[in-house]
Design an enzyme around this catalytic site. Structure first.
Site, PDB file in Angstrom:
ATOM      1  N   ASN A  71      -1.733   0.032   7.325  1.00  0.00           N
ATOM      2  CA  ASN A  71      -1.338  -1.428   7.524  1.00  0.00           C
ATOM      3  C   ASN A  71      -0.413  -1.778   6.422  1.00  0.00           C
ATOM      4  O   ASN A  71      -0.392  -3.025   6.380  1.00  0.00           O
ATOM      5  CB  ASN A  71      -2.458  -2.154   8.143  1.00  0.00           C
ATOM      6  CG  ASN A  71      -3.366  -2.448   7.076  1.00  0.00           C
ATOM      7  OD1 ASN A  71      -3.457  -1.814   5.788  1.00  0.00           O
ATOM      8  ND2 ASN A  71      -4.327  -3.564   7.295  1.00  0.00           N
TER       9      ASN A  71
ATOM     10  N   ARG B   3      -1.587 -14.457   3.824  1.00  0.00           N
ATOM     11  CA  ARG B   3      -2.134 -14.050   4.830  1.00  0.00           C
ATOM     12  C   ARG B   3      -1.612 -13.915   6.172  1.00  0.00           C
ATOM     13  O   ARG B   3      -1.477 -12.991   7.124  1.00  0.00           O
ATOM     14  CB  ARG B   3      -3.533 -14.280   5.228  1.00  0.00           C
ATOM     15  CG  ARG B   3      -4.360 -14.193   3.939  1.00  0.00           C
ATOM     16  CD  ARG B   3      -5.217 -12.991   3.762  1.00  0.00           C
ATOM     17  NE  ARG B   3      -6.288 -12.638   4.792  1.00  0.00           N
ATOM     18  CZ  ARG B   3      -6.997 -11.626   4.969  1.00  0.00           C
ATOM     19  NH1 ARG B   3      -6.998 -10.524   4.079  1.00  0.00           N
ATOM     20  NH2 ARG B   3      -7.823 -11.544   5.912  1.00  0.00           N
TER      21      ARG B   3
ATOM     22  N   LYS C  48       0.781  -1.432   0.068  1.00  0.00           N
ATOM     23  CA  LYS C  48       0.105  -0.107   0.033  1.00  0.00           C
ATOM     24  C   LYS C  48       0.882   1.413   0.036  1.00  0.00           C
ATOM     25  O   LYS C  48       2.098   1.111   0.360  1.00  0.00           O
ATOM     26  CB  LYS C  48      -1.077   0.086   1.224  1.00  0.00           C
ATOM     27  CG  LYS C  48      -1.932  -1.181   1.066  1.00  0.00           C
ATOM     28  CD  LYS C  48      -2.854  -1.344   2.529  1.00  0.00           C
ATOM     29  CE  LYS C  48      -3.831  -2.495   2.158  1.00  0.00           C
ATOM     30  NZ  LYS C  48      -4.534  -2.607   3.486  1.00  0.00           N
TER      31      LYS C  48
ATOM     32  N   HIS D 130      -1.596  -5.745   1.490  1.00  0.00           N
ATOM     33  CA  HIS D 130      -2.819  -6.433   0.986  1.00  0.00           C
ATOM     34  C   HIS D 130      -2.572  -7.617   0.688  1.00  0.00           C
ATOM     35  O   HIS D 130      -1.746  -7.939   0.089  1.00  0.00           O
ATOM     36  CB  HIS D 130      -3.772  -5.607   0.090  1.00  0.00           C
ATOM     37  CG  HIS D 130      -4.709  -6.597  -0.416  1.00  0.00           C
ATOM     38  ND1 HIS D 130      -5.822  -6.752  -0.008  1.00  0.00           N
ATOM     39  CD2 HIS D 130      -4.664  -7.188  -1.527  1.00  0.00           C
ATOM     40  CE1 HIS D 130      -6.667  -7.737  -0.893  1.00  0.00           C
ATOM     41  NE2 HIS D 130      -5.863  -8.025  -1.719  1.00  0.00           N
TER      42      HIS D 130
ATOM     43  N   PHE E 263     -15.670   3.111   7.197  1.00  0.00           N
ATOM     44  CA  PHE E 263     -14.326   3.596   6.940  1.00  0.00           C
ATOM     45  C   PHE E 263     -13.986   3.477   5.180  1.00  0.00           C
ATOM     46  O   PHE E 263     -12.937   3.819   5.024  1.00  0.00           O
ATOM     47  CB  PHE E 263     -13.412   2.771   7.744  1.00  0.00           C
ATOM     48  CG  PHE E 263     -13.372   1.173   7.330  1.00  0.00           C
ATOM     49  CD1 PHE E 263     -12.871   0.786   5.999  1.00  0.00           C
ATOM     50  CD2 PHE E 263     -14.101   0.296   8.110  1.00  0.00           C
ATOM     51  CE1 PHE E 263     -13.045  -0.501   5.877  1.00  0.00           C
ATOM     52  CE2 PHE E 263     -14.085  -1.032   7.889  1.00  0.00           C
ATOM     53  CZ  PHE E 263     -13.454  -1.300   6.628  1.00  0.00           C
TER      54      PHE E 263
ATOM     55  N   THR F  39      -5.416  -7.963  10.283  1.00  0.00           N
ATOM     56  CA  THR F  39      -5.761  -6.630   9.889  1.00  0.00           C
ATOM     57  C   THR F  39      -5.553  -5.428  10.537  1.00  0.00           C
ATOM     58  O   THR F  39      -4.877  -4.523  10.208  1.00  0.00           O
ATOM     59  CB  THR F  39      -7.326  -6.629   9.676  1.00  0.00           C
ATOM     60  OG1 THR F  39      -7.705  -7.779   8.786  1.00  0.00           O
ATOM     61  CG2 THR F  39      -7.732  -5.387   8.887  1.00  0.00           C
TER      62      THR F  39
ATOM     63  N   GLU G 183      -8.731 -10.851  -7.964  1.00  0.00           N
ATOM     64  CA  GLU G 183      -8.004  -9.689  -7.988  1.00  0.00           C
ATOM     65  C   GLU G 183      -6.682  -9.632  -9.187  1.00  0.00           C
ATOM     66  O   GLU G 183      -6.367  -8.747  -9.646  1.00  0.00           O
ATOM     67  CB  GLU G 183      -7.430  -9.526  -6.598  1.00  0.00           C
ATOM     68  CG  GLU G 183      -8.524  -9.345  -5.490  1.00  0.00           C
ATOM     69  CD  GLU G 183      -8.140  -9.626  -3.966  1.00  0.00           C
ATOM     70  OE1 GLU G 183      -8.730  -9.128  -3.091  1.00  0.00           O
ATOM     71  OE2 GLU G 183      -6.866  -9.707  -3.742  1.00  0.00           O
TER      72      GLU G 183
ATOM     73  N   ARG H  71       2.849  -6.803   9.171  1.00  0.00           N
ATOM     74  CA  ARG H  71       2.393  -5.644   9.953  1.00  0.00           C
ATOM     75  C   ARG H  71       2.637  -5.612  11.308  1.00  0.00           C
ATOM     76  O   ARG H  71       2.716  -4.361  11.904  1.00  0.00           O
ATOM     77  CB  ARG H  71       0.546  -5.948   9.690  1.00  0.00           C
ATOM     78  CG  ARG H  71       0.143  -5.641   8.397  1.00  0.00           C
ATOM     79  CD  ARG H  71      -1.203  -5.961   8.266  1.00  0.00           C
ATOM     80  NE  ARG H  71      -1.984  -5.832   7.032  1.00  0.00           N
ATOM     81  CZ  ARG H  71      -2.959  -6.572   6.573  1.00  0.00           C
ATOM     82  NH1 ARG H  71      -3.674  -7.367   7.585  1.00  0.00           N
ATOM     83  NH2 ARG H  71      -3.669  -6.360   5.575  1.00  0.00           N
TER      84      ARG H  71
ATOM     85  N   TYR I  90     -12.071  -2.801  -3.387  1.00  0.00           N
ATOM     86  CA  TYR I  90     -12.656  -3.115  -2.068  1.00  0.00           C
ATOM     87  C   TYR I  90     -14.036  -3.155  -2.180  1.00  0.00           C
ATOM     88  O   TYR I  90     -14.687  -2.755  -1.213  1.00  0.00           O
ATOM     89  CB  TYR I  90     -12.088  -2.069  -1.330  1.00  0.00           C
ATOM     90  CG  TYR I  90     -10.485  -2.070  -0.845  1.00  0.00           C
ATOM     91  CD1 TYR I  90     -10.157  -3.394  -0.091  1.00  0.00           C
ATOM     92  CD2 TYR I  90      -9.684  -1.533  -0.900  1.00  0.00           C
ATOM     93  CE1 TYR I  90      -8.981  -3.777   0.467  1.00  0.00           C
ATOM     94  CE2 TYR I  90      -8.347  -1.748  -0.266  1.00  0.00           C
ATOM     95  CZ  TYR I  90      -7.964  -2.838   0.371  1.00  0.00           C
ATOM     96  OH  TYR I  90      -6.683  -3.118   0.981  1.00  0.00           O
TER      97      TYR I  90
HETATM   98  P1  GTP Z   1      -6.578  -6.355   2.934  1.00  0.00           P
HETATM   99  O1  GTP Z   1      -5.592  -7.303   2.790  1.00  0.00           O
HETATM  100  O2  GTP Z   1      -6.132  -4.832   2.737  1.00  0.00           O
HETATM  101  O3  GTP Z   1      -7.867  -6.635   2.356  1.00  0.00           O
HETATM  102  O4  GTP Z   1      -6.871  -6.194   4.787  1.00  0.00           O
HETATM  103  P2  GTP Z   1      -7.796  -7.433   5.411  1.00  0.00           P
HETATM  104  O5  GTP Z   1      -8.277  -8.397   4.415  1.00  0.00           O
HETATM  105  O6  GTP Z   1      -6.769  -7.938   6.600  1.00  0.00           O
HETATM  106  O7  GTP Z   1      -9.019  -6.580   5.915  1.00  0.00           O
HETATM  107  P3  GTP Z   1     -10.388  -6.288   5.210  1.00  0.00           P
HETATM  108  O8  GTP Z   1     -10.513  -6.793   3.694  1.00  0.00           O
HETATM  109  O9  GTP Z   1     -11.593  -6.476   6.121  1.00  0.00           O
HETATM  110  O10 GTP Z   1     -10.201  -4.558   5.191  1.00  0.00           O
HETATM  111  C1  GTP Z   1      -9.429  -3.945   3.984  1.00  0.00           C
HETATM  112  C2  GTP Z   1      -8.610  -2.915   4.668  1.00  0.00           C
HETATM  113  O11 GTP Z   1      -9.412  -1.863   4.933  1.00  0.00           O
HETATM  114  C3  GTP Z   1      -7.871  -3.004   5.784  1.00  0.00           C
HETATM  115  O12 GTP Z   1      -6.475  -3.691   5.327  1.00  0.00           O
HETATM  116  C4  GTP Z   1      -7.505  -1.808   6.373  1.00  0.00           C
HETATM  117  O13 GTP Z   1      -6.594  -1.079   5.517  1.00  0.00           O
HETATM  118  C5  GTP Z   1      -9.019  -1.149   6.125  1.00  0.00           C
HETATM  119  N1  GTP Z   1      -9.870  -1.356   7.122  1.00  0.00           N
HETATM  120  C6  GTP Z   1     -10.403  -2.340   7.852  1.00  0.00           C
HETATM  121  N2  GTP Z   1     -11.019  -2.267   8.961  1.00  0.00           N
HETATM  122  C7  GTP Z   1     -10.922  -0.858   9.139  1.00  0.00           C
HETATM  123  C8  GTP Z   1     -11.448  -0.107  10.088  1.00  0.00           C
HETATM  124  O14 GTP Z   1     -12.097  -0.482  11.232  1.00  0.00           O
HETATM  125  N3  GTP Z   1     -11.012   1.213  10.211  1.00  0.00           N
HETATM  126  C9  GTP Z   1     -10.180   1.546   9.134  1.00  0.00           C
HETATM  127  N4  GTP Z   1      -9.614   3.062   9.184  1.00  0.00           N
HETATM  128  N5  GTP Z   1      -9.858   0.811   8.001  1.00  0.00           N
HETATM  129  C10 GTP Z   1     -10.092  -0.400   8.104  1.00  0.00           C
HETATM  130 MG    MG Z   2      -9.241  -8.056   2.662  1.00  0.00          MG
END
Ligand code: GTP
Ligand code: MG
Length: 149
Positions: free
Chosen positions: A112, A85, A9, A115, A57, A91, A126, A102, A49
Protein backbone atom coordinates in the site's frame (compact mmCIF):
# COMPACT_ATOMS: atom_id res chain seq x y z
CA UNK A 1 3.83 22.92 15.09
CA UNK A 2 2.63 19.38 14.63
CA UNK A 3 4.89 16.86 12.91
CA UNK A 4 4.15 13.52 11.27
CA UNK A 5 6.37 10.70 10.07
CA UNK A 6 5.59 9.73 6.47
CA UNK A 7 7.41 6.84 4.79
CA UNK A 8 7.34 5.69 1.18
CA UNK A 9 7.44 1.90 1.29
CA UNK A 10 9.59 -0.26 -1.03
CA UNK A 11 6.82 -0.60 -3.66
CA UNK A 12 6.43 3.19 -3.80
CA UNK A 13 10.16 3.63 -4.40
CA UNK A 14 10.30 0.86 -7.03
CA UNK A 15 7.29 2.26 -8.86
CA UNK A 16 8.75 5.73 -9.15
CA UNK A 17 6.23 7.42 -6.85
CA UNK A 18 8.74 9.25 -4.66
CA UNK A 19 8.52 12.60 -6.44
CA UNK A 20 4.74 12.37 -6.73
CA UNK A 21 4.23 11.72 -3.02
CA UNK A 22 6.66 14.45 -1.95
CA UNK A 23 4.94 16.87 -4.34
CA UNK A 24 1.54 16.23 -2.76
CA UNK A 25 2.77 17.16 0.72
CA UNK A 26 4.70 20.16 -0.59
CA UNK A 27 1.77 21.50 -2.59
CA UNK A 28 -0.64 21.01 0.29
CA UNK A 29 1.44 23.49 2.28
CA UNK A 30 3.33 21.23 4.65
CA UNK A 31 6.93 22.00 5.52
CA UNK A 32 9.60 19.35 4.93
CA UNK A 33 11.59 18.88 8.14
CA UNK A 34 13.58 15.73 7.28
CA UNK A 35 14.15 13.44 4.29
CA UNK A 36 16.33 10.41 3.51
CA UNK A 37 16.50 7.15 1.56
CA UNK A 38 17.22 4.26 3.94
CA UNK A 39 17.59 0.47 4.07
CA UNK A 40 16.53 -0.27 7.65
CA UNK A 41 17.38 -3.55 9.41
CA UNK A 42 14.82 -6.20 10.34
CA UNK A 43 15.20 -5.17 14.01
CA UNK A 44 14.53 -1.53 13.18
CA UNK A 45 11.36 -2.39 11.23
CA UNK A 46 10.17 -4.69 14.02
CA UNK A 47 10.50 -1.74 16.39
CA UNK A 48 8.57 0.53 14.01
CA UNK A 49 5.72 -1.98 13.73
CA UNK A 50 6.00 -3.34 17.31
CA UNK A 51 2.28 -2.74 17.96
CA UNK A 52 1.45 -5.26 15.21
CA UNK A 53 3.83 -8.04 16.31
CA UNK A 54 0.96 -10.33 17.33
CA UNK A 55 -0.75 -10.12 13.95
CA UNK A 56 -0.73 -13.05 11.57
CA UNK A 57 0.47 -10.79 8.73
CA UNK A 58 3.44 -9.42 10.76
CA UNK A 59 6.19 -11.65 9.23
CA UNK A 60 4.90 -10.83 5.74
CA UNK A 61 4.79 -7.13 6.59
CA UNK A 62 8.43 -7.16 7.75
CA UNK A 63 9.49 -9.11 4.63
CA UNK A 64 7.68 -6.54 2.44
CA UNK A 65 9.35 -3.63 4.25
CA UNK A 66 12.78 -5.32 3.81
CA UNK A 67 12.29 -5.83 0.06
CA UNK A 68 13.97 -2.53 -0.89
CA UNK A 69 14.87 0.94 0.33
CA UNK A 70 12.28 3.27 1.84
CA UNK A 71 12.02 7.07 1.85
CA UNK A 72 11.72 8.54 5.33
CA UNK A 73 10.22 11.99 5.83
CA UNK A 74 9.02 14.35 8.51
CA UNK A 75 6.32 16.81 7.44
CA UNK A 76 5.26 19.69 9.62
CA UNK A 77 2.16 21.90 9.74
CA UNK A 78 -1.44 22.37 10.79
CA UNK A 79 -3.01 19.07 11.88
CA UNK A 80 -0.18 17.23 10.06
CA UNK A 81 -0.90 13.78 11.55
CA UNK A 82 -4.60 13.59 10.73
CA UNK A 83 -4.27 15.39 7.41
CA UNK A 84 -1.35 13.14 6.44
CA UNK A 85 -3.49 10.05 7.11
CA UNK A 86 -6.32 11.54 5.04
CA UNK A 87 -3.91 12.17 2.16
CA UNK A 88 -2.65 8.56 2.36
CA UNK A 89 -6.14 7.04 2.33
CA UNK A 90 -7.48 3.94 4.08
CA UNK A 91 -5.15 1.08 5.08
CA UNK A 92 -6.84 -1.14 2.50
CA UNK A 93 -6.35 0.64 -0.86
CA UNK A 94 -9.62 -0.78 -2.22
CA UNK A 95 -11.38 1.29 0.45
CA UNK A 96 -9.29 4.42 -0.26
CA UNK A 97 -10.98 7.28 -2.06
CA UNK A 98 -9.65 8.39 -5.45
CA UNK A 99 -7.51 11.46 -4.84
CA UNK A 100 -5.70 9.81 -1.95
CA UNK A 101 -2.25 8.30 -2.49
CA UNK A 102 -3.38 4.72 -1.89
CA UNK A 103 -6.66 5.35 -3.70
CA UNK A 104 -4.74 6.51 -6.77
CA UNK A 105 -1.77 4.11 -6.74
CA UNK A 106 -2.53 0.86 -4.91
CA UNK A 107 -4.90 -2.11 -4.81
CA UNK A 108 -3.83 -4.37 -1.93
CA UNK A 109 -3.22 -3.85 1.79
CA UNK A 110 0.09 -5.73 1.71
CA UNK A 111 1.42 -3.37 -0.97
CA UNK A 112 0.00 0.00 0.00
CA UNK A 113 2.85 2.35 -0.96
CA UNK A 114 3.14 4.56 2.11
CA UNK A 115 3.04 4.88 5.90
CA UNK A 116 1.79 7.72 8.05
CA UNK A 117 1.79 8.19 11.84
CA UNK A 118 -1.60 7.49 13.45
CA UNK A 119 -1.31 9.90 16.42
CA UNK A 120 0.81 12.86 17.48
CA UNK A 121 2.39 10.76 20.23
CA UNK A 122 3.26 7.85 17.89
CA UNK A 123 4.51 10.40 15.36
CA UNK A 124 7.03 11.74 17.87
CA UNK A 125 8.16 8.18 18.72
CA UNK A 126 8.57 7.35 15.02
CA UNK A 127 10.51 10.55 14.32
CA UNK A 128 12.89 9.67 17.18
CA UNK A 129 13.28 6.12 15.83
CA UNK A 130 13.91 7.10 12.20
CA UNK A 131 15.73 10.39 12.72
CA UNK A 132 17.90 10.01 15.85
CA UNK A 133 20.14 12.66 14.25
CA UNK A 134 17.27 15.16 14.58
CA UNK A 135 15.30 17.16 12.01
CA UNK A 136 15.84 20.58 10.44
CA UNK A 137 14.46 23.77 11.88
CA UNK A 138 14.06 26.70 9.53
CA UNK A 139 11.61 29.37 8.48
CA UNK A 140 9.60 28.50 5.37
CA UNK A 141 8.79 31.85 3.79
CA UNK A 142 5.89 30.40 1.77
CA UNK A 143 4.00 29.91 5.04
CA UNK A 144 3.01 33.58 4.96
CA UNK A 145 0.91 32.60 1.91
CA UNK A 146 -0.46 29.39 3.42
CA UNK A 147 -1.48 30.40 6.95
CA UNK A 148 -3.78 33.31 7.80
CA UNK A 149 -2.07 36.08 9.77
P1 GTP B 1 0.79 2.27 8.20
O1 GTP B 1 0.65 3.72 7.84
O2 GTP B 1 1.73 1.50 7.31
O3 GTP B 1 1.08 2.09 9.68
O4 GTP B 1 -0.64 1.66 7.89
P2 GTP B 1 -1.98 1.85 8.73
O5 GTP B 1 -1.72 2.65 9.96
O6 GTP B 1 -3.01 2.34 7.78
O7 GTP B 1 -2.32 0.36 9.12
P3 GTP B 1 -1.71 -0.52 10.34
O8 GTP B 1 -0.78 0.30 11.15
O9 GTP B 1 -2.84 -1.20 10.99
O10 GTP B 1 -0.90 -1.62 9.53
C1 GTP B 1 0.44 -1.38 9.11
C2 GTP B 1 0.64 -2.00 7.76
O11 GTP B 1 0.53 -3.39 7.85
C3 GTP B 1 -0.39 -1.61 6.70
O12 GTP B 1 -0.13 -0.40 6.07
C4 GTP B 1 -0.28 -2.75 5.73
O13 GTP B 1 0.84 -2.60 4.86
C5 GTP B 1 -0.02 -3.92 6.66
N1 GTP B 1 -1.27 -4.60 6.98
C6 GTP B 1 -2.25 -4.19 7.83
N2 GTP B 1 -3.27 -5.06 7.85
C7 GTP B 1 -2.91 -6.05 7.00
C8 GTP B 1 -3.54 -7.25 6.59
O14 GTP B 1 -4.64 -7.60 7.01
N3 GTP B 1 -2.86 -8.01 5.68
C9 GTP B 1 -1.63 -7.66 5.19
N4 GTP B 1 -1.02 -8.46 4.30
N5 GTP B 1 -1.01 -6.55 5.55
C10 GTP B 1 -1.65 -5.74 6.45
MG1 MG C 1 -0.19 2.27 11.29
Amino acid sequence: TEQTYIMIKPDGVQRGLVGEIIARFEKRGFKLAALKLASPSKEHLEKHYADLSDKKFFPGLIKYMLSGPVVCMVWEGLDAVKTGRTMLGATNPLASAPGTIRGDYALQVGMNVCHGSDSVENGQKEIALWFPEGVSQYKLDAQAWIYEA
